[in-house]
Design a protein around this motif. Structure first.
Motif, PDB file in Angstrom:
ATOM      1  N   LEU A   1      17.276  -4.489  -1.644  1.00  0.00           N
ATOM      2  CA  LEU A   1      16.988  -3.565  -2.748  1.00  0.00           C
ATOM      3  C   LEU A   1      15.750  -3.994  -3.526  1.00  0.00           C
ATOM      4  N   LEU A   2      15.651  -5.285  -3.786  1.00  0.00           N
ATOM      5  CA  LEU A   2      14.483  -5.777  -4.519  1.00  0.00           C
ATOM      6  C   LEU A   2      13.204  -5.638  -3.698  1.00  0.00           C
ATOM      7  N   LEU A   3      13.318  -5.795  -2.381  1.00  0.00           N
ATOM      8  CA  LEU A   3      12.133  -5.655  -1.526  1.00  0.00           C
ATOM      9  C   LEU A   3      11.561  -4.242  -1.572  1.00  0.00           C
ATOM     10  N   ASN A   4      12.416  -3.244  -1.830  1.00  0.00           N
ATOM     11  CA  ASN A   4      11.933  -1.868  -1.869  1.00  0.00           C
ATOM     12  C   ASN A   4      10.967  -1.617  -3.028  1.00  0.00           C
ATOM     13  N   PHE A   5      11.041  -2.448  -4.055  1.00  0.00           N
ATOM     14  CA  PHE A   5      10.169  -2.238  -5.223  1.00  0.00           C
ATOM     15  C   PHE A   5       8.816  -2.926  -5.080  1.00  0.00           C
ATOM     16  N   VAL A   6       8.670  -3.748  -4.049  1.00  0.00           N
ATOM     17  CA  VAL A   6       7.389  -4.430  -3.828  1.00  0.00           C
ATOM     18  C   VAL A   6       6.561  -3.582  -2.871  1.00  0.00           C
ATOM     19  N   ASN A   7       5.874  -2.613  -3.398  1.00  0.00           N
ATOM     20  CA  ASN A   7       4.989  -1.763  -2.605  1.00  0.00           C
ATOM     21  C   ASN A   7       3.960  -1.144  -3.532  1.00  0.00           C
ATOM     22  N   PRO A   8       2.856  -0.651  -3.001  1.00  0.00           N
ATOM     23  CA  PRO A   8       1.781  -0.132  -3.874  1.00  0.00           C
ATOM     24  C   PRO A   8       2.179   1.048  -4.734  1.00  0.00           C
ATOM     25  N   SER A   9       3.187   1.815  -4.332  1.00  0.00           N
ATOM     26  CA  SER A   9       3.556   3.010  -5.083  1.00  0.00           C
ATOM     27  C   SER A   9       4.516   2.728  -6.233  1.00  0.00           C
ATOM     28  N   SER A  10       5.049   1.515  -6.334  1.00  0.00           N
ATOM     29  CA  SER A  10       6.000   1.199  -7.397  1.00  0.00           C
ATOM     30  C   SER A  10       5.292   1.067  -8.742  1.00  0.00           C
ATOM     31  N   PRO A  11       5.970   1.381  -9.817  1.00  0.00           N
ATOM     32  CA  PRO A  11       5.390   1.144 -11.148  1.00  0.00           C
ATOM     33  C   PRO A  11       5.132  -0.356 -11.340  1.00  0.00           C
ATOM     34  N   PRO A  12       4.107  -0.703 -12.071  1.00  0.00           N
ATOM     35  CA  PRO A  12       3.755  -2.131 -12.206  1.00  0.00           C
ATOM     36  C   PRO A  12       4.883  -2.989 -12.767  1.00  0.00           C
ATOM     37  N   HIS A  13       5.611  -2.479 -13.766  1.00  0.00           N
ATOM     38  CA  HIS A  13       6.675  -3.290 -14.362  1.00  0.00           C
ATOM     39  C   HIS A  13       7.820  -3.508 -13.373  1.00  0.00           C
ATOM     40  N   HIS A  14       8.148  -2.501 -12.602  1.00  0.00           N
ATOM     41  CA  HIS A  14       9.205  -2.660 -11.585  1.00  0.00           C
ATOM     42  C   HIS A  14       8.761  -3.659 -10.521  1.00  0.00           C
ATOM     43  N   LEU A  15       7.487  -3.548 -10.090  1.00  0.00           N
ATOM     44  CA  LEU A  15       6.987  -4.449  -9.051  1.00  0.00           C
ATOM     45  C   LEU A  15       6.993  -5.898  -9.535  1.00  0.00           C
TER      46      LEU A  15
ATOM     47  N   ARG B   1      14.289 -15.099   7.207  1.00  0.00           N
ATOM     48  CA  ARG B   1      12.878 -15.213   7.589  1.00  0.00           C
ATOM     49  C   ARG B   1      12.236 -13.846   7.793  1.00  0.00           C
ATOM     50  N   SER B   2      12.986 -12.922   8.395  1.00  0.00           N
ATOM     51  CA  SER B   2      12.446 -11.574   8.593  1.00  0.00           C
ATOM     52  C   SER B   2      12.189 -10.887   7.259  1.00  0.00           C
ATOM     53  N   LYS B   3      13.090 -11.101   6.283  1.00  0.00           N
ATOM     54  CA  LYS B   3      12.885 -10.512   4.967  1.00  0.00           C
ATOM     55  C   LYS B   3      11.685 -11.144   4.255  1.00  0.00           C
ATOM     56  N   PHE B   4      11.498 -12.443   4.481  1.00  0.00           N
ATOM     57  CA  PHE B   4      10.335 -13.097   3.902  1.00  0.00           C
ATOM     58  C   PHE B   4       9.038 -12.538   4.510  1.00  0.00           C
ATOM     59  N   ASP B   5       9.047 -12.316   5.818  1.00  0.00           N
ATOM     60  CA  ASP B   5       7.876 -11.712   6.452  1.00  0.00           C
ATOM     61  C   ASP B   5       7.604 -10.313   5.904  1.00  0.00           C
ATOM     62  N   GLU B   6       8.669  -9.547   5.635  1.00  0.00           N
ATOM     63  CA  GLU B   6       8.480  -8.235   5.021  1.00  0.00           C
ATOM     64  C   GLU B   6       7.877  -8.359   3.628  1.00  0.00           C
ATOM     65  N   LEU B   7       8.313  -9.384   2.894  1.00  0.00           N
ATOM     66  CA  LEU B   7       7.796  -9.587   1.556  1.00  0.00           C
ATOM     67  C   LEU B   7       6.290  -9.926   1.604  1.00  0.00           C
ATOM     68  N   VAL B   8       5.892 -10.790   2.536  1.00  0.00           N
ATOM     69  CA  VAL B   8       4.476 -11.137   2.673  1.00  0.00           C
ATOM     70  C   VAL B   8       3.661  -9.900   3.052  1.00  0.00           C
ATOM     71  N   LYS B   9       4.209  -9.091   3.959  1.00  0.00           N
ATOM     72  CA  LYS B   9       3.518  -7.866   4.350  1.00  0.00           C
ATOM     73  C   LYS B   9       3.352  -6.926   3.168  1.00  0.00           C
ATOM     74  N   SER B  10       4.381  -6.826   2.337  1.00  0.00           N
ATOM     75  CA  SER B  10       4.291  -5.970   1.148  1.00  0.00           C
ATOM     76  C   SER B  10       3.275  -6.520   0.154  1.00  0.00           C
ATOM     77  N   PHE B  11       3.231  -7.843   0.023  1.00  0.00           N
ATOM     78  CA  PHE B  11       2.225  -8.449  -0.850  1.00  0.00           C
ATOM     79  C   PHE B  11       0.808  -8.067  -0.410  1.00  0.00           C
ATOM     80  N   LEU B  12       0.557  -8.142   0.881  1.00  0.00           N
ATOM     81  CA  LEU B  12      -0.765  -7.831   1.404  1.00  0.00           C
ATOM     82  C   LEU B  12      -1.117  -6.368   1.186  1.00  0.00           C
ATOM     83  N   GLU B  13      -0.127  -5.478   1.312  1.00  0.00           N
ATOM     84  CA  GLU B  13      -0.381  -4.060   1.062  1.00  0.00           C
ATOM     85  C   GLU B  13      -0.731  -3.811  -0.404  1.00  0.00           C
ATOM     86  N   VAL B  14      -0.054  -4.519  -1.290  1.00  0.00           N
ATOM     87  CA  VAL B  14      -0.341  -4.363  -2.714  1.00  0.00           C
ATOM     88  C   VAL B  14      -1.733  -4.891  -3.049  1.00  0.00           C
TER      89      VAL B  14
END
Length: 629
Positions: free
Chosen positions: A40-54, A98-111
């Motif tokens: 659930l928390l990973l869903n908020f780490v993306n470029p379209s999320s509001p800054p405070h939520h991210l 580890r897969s969730k961590f890789d998703e988090l890194v990918k989301s960081f790069l997109e942001v």
């Protein structure tokens, strides 16, 4: 199914506010039974999320993953096979993390590489995301630098479609002071440039592409090259230090100074942590390794087909930023000689670096002076980097071992240019000719020679220079006519016949052209009258070195109309004339301007009366002819 699932996730995200996201993060950190909050928390780490939520979600995920990273497997796909089926559930759980961590890194790069609407929010969010990502790079590999994550980050920067200046400036300000960050930055940039070069070669591009190939680049490739250059030009060169304690590293043990981030092998892959635990590198070895990586990264970049703007900027900064810090600067000879052969402003920019390689690193370039001679065209006096060019030109002509025909060719061509350049260029040319004549006494015969000199008995230096400029060593009497033997359009200075003399009223060709140059100075603007005295220095006996001194070309090389007028207006004068002439002039030129010429003034009435008489005579003659007919 995919669009419906995306809408479902969006609806879920809409039910959570900042307080709910903070509660999800606290529950995740307090108990492992709340692990389902992680997706659930990973869903908020993306470029379209509001800054405070991210940011709120990012803080919770950072606190969750940071202590677990040293224990996570290096790859989620191979984690379950590490020890067979023993403790399989534990390894499956770690692989999932580890897969969730890789998703988090990918989301960081997109942001990081995505453009946001508001500039202030964009910078604040990106700075926090970058700091979090660098924390992962620091600890995700058992306390050693995680080069794989960092390479993915640089890959995203280089291939970003939006501006990357803010991210690269952040890296420069906060992380490029660490030696291991610079080390792996150079390694990654070398990989990216090599990959791009291989892609160009697969598209039937030449290996050593030059600026001419830039017109065939696609917009995406050109953007990648710009991003690579902007990043590599911000990496500071390694400063030598005798003490390893002065070297700061982003990821290292507290009491150990090892090679940068554990070093890398020939394939630039991370070495196992325990392999070099007991090997401490000296500062000299660290400097050697950093220079090697710096050299490899720049050479890989310079092999790319650079766009014209990048190409010019590289040539301007190469001699100051790159060459002093390369392990072997002579390796740039191919790039620089190819740039020097292009001609025009590109050759002018390449001259600085090429001159350094020739004078400090022993590079031999046989056709250097021929190429330099071709660059002397009127347009060079309006070029942006003309000041540096003229200073280098003066340095190149400084050697006393320069052949007489070569010095004469440069002096005569520059004196001929006086007729077609602005006044500021005439000043720097006069300074250059002054220095050439003082350094090479064998060509002073070009300036002045009396008529009484026996033309058949020239001095030895003149005869040798004449033999170098002509196929026949003996010059026949018919060739010694009062004509100009100098060939201005000849690109080869050896064939320009610069040492072939002719005499006319005790003035040689060089004197006449300097005289015309003074006239140009006179008519261009009235404030240049004081500078006309500078041209009179060529009339002195420059062979007496004790009584003369060289002129600093740098004082005139960057001159322009504005600088000359500004200098004249700021000059203090003791007496201000009320009129330009103290007495009404009777002639346009004075006798001193044209030695041997006279300008007689005839009354206009006499000329008109004479013309009327001639007209009457013509009428009478025409009448007589009519009567005869």
């Amino acid at each position: 199914m995919a669009p419906n699932k995306r809408k479902k996730n969006k609806n879920k995200k809409g039910r959570y506010g900042v307080a709910e996201i903070k509660t999800l993060g606290n529950d995740l950190l307090s108990s492992a039974s709340n692990i389902n909050n992680l997706p659930l928390l990973l869903n908020f780490v993306n470029p379209s999320s509001p800054p405070h939520h991210l940011l709120e979600s990012l803080l919770s995920l950072h606190s969750f993953f940071l202590p677990l990273l040293p224990t996570l497997p290096s790859s989620s796909s191979r984690a379950a096979d590490a020890k067979g089926f023993e403790h399989q559930s534990h390894f499956i759980y770690n692989a999932w993390l580890r897969s969730k961590f890789d998703e988090l890194v990918k989301s960081f790069l997109e942001v990081l590489v995505s453009p946001r609407q508001q500039q202030e929010e964009q910078e604040a969010v990106k700075e926090v995301v970058l700091d979090t990502l660098m924390e992962f790079v620091k600890v995700a590999n058992g306390g050693r630098f995680h080069s794989a994550i960092y390479h993915r980050f640089l890959h995203s920067i280089v291939h970003s479609e939006s501006s990357v200046e803010f991210l690269v400036d952040l890296l420069t300000a906060k992380y490029f002071k660490y030696i291991d960050v610079c080390y792996f930055t150079l390694i990654s940039l070398k990989k990216l440039a090599t990959t791009l070069e291989g892609k160009d070669q697969s598209e039937d591009k030449s290996e050593n592409a030059d600026v001419a190939d830039a017109s065939q680049l696609s917009s995406s490739t050109e953007r990648v090259i710009h991003n690579i250059y902007y990043t590599i030009s911000r990496v500071p060169p390694f400063e030598n230090s005798d003490n390893t304690s002065d070297l700061e590293m982003w990821s290292r043990s507290e009491n150990e100074h090892k090679q940068p981030c554990g070093d890398v092998n020939a394939d630039d892959k991370q070495v196992k942590p325990g392999k070099h635990d007991n090997s401490v590198l000296s500062a000299a070895k660290i400097a050697k390794k950093m220079k090697l990586k710096f050299t490899q990264a720049w050479l890989s970049f310079l092999r790319l087909p650079l766009p014209l703007d990048v190409y010019k900027e590289v040539l301007v900064n190469l001699h100051q930023v790159v060459i002093p810090h390369l392990s072997n600067p002579v390796m740039l000879c191919d790039f620089l000689t190819r740039s020097y052969d292009i001609g025009g402003v590109v050759s002018v920019m390449a001259l600085s670096s090429l001159f350094i390689l020739m004078t400090q690193y022993g590079l031999e370039y046989p056709n250097f002076y021929e190429k330099l001679y071709v660059l002397l065209v009127p347009s060079i006096f309006m070029a942006k980097h003309r000041a540096r060019f003229f200073q280098l030109l003066d340095s190149c002509l400084k050697s006393p071992l320069l052949p007489a025909y070569l010095a004469a060719s440069f002096a005569k061509k520059m004196s001929r240019l006086l007729l077609s350049i602005p006044p500021s260029g005439a000043l720097v040319i006069t300074a250059l000719i002054h220095n050439i004549l003082r350094r090479h006494p064998s060509i002073n015969c070009l300036v002045h020679r009396e008529d009484q000199v026996d033309e058949g008995k020239g001095d030895k230096a003149t005869d040798e220079a004449t033999a170098a400029n002509s196929d026949d060593a003996k010059v026949s009497a018919s060739q010694k006519l009062r004509i100009d033997h100098f060939n201005y359009g000849e690109p080869n200075p050896k064939k320009s016949n610069a040492m072939r003399l002719f005499y006319l009223m005790k003035l040689s060709l060089l004197e006449q052209e300097v005289l015309f140059g003074k006239l140009i100075l006179f008519f261009s603007t009235t404030v240049l009258l004081s500078h006309g005295k500078f041209a009179l220095s060529l009339e002195n006996d420059l062979t007496v070195r004790a009584k003369t001194s060289e002129v600093n070309v740098g004082d005139f090389s960057s001159g322009s109309y504005a600088t000359i007028i500004g200098a004249e207006m700021s000059r203090r004068v003791k007496q201000v004339p009320l009129a330009f002439y103290k007495s009404t002039p009777s002639t346009l030129f004075s006798d001193a301007d044209f030695a041997g010429w006279t300008f007689d003034f005839k009354d206009t009435s006499e000329i008109m009366h004479g013309s009327d008489e001639n007209a009457d005579k013509d009428d009478q003659n025409s009448g007589k002819r009519q009567r005869v007919v």
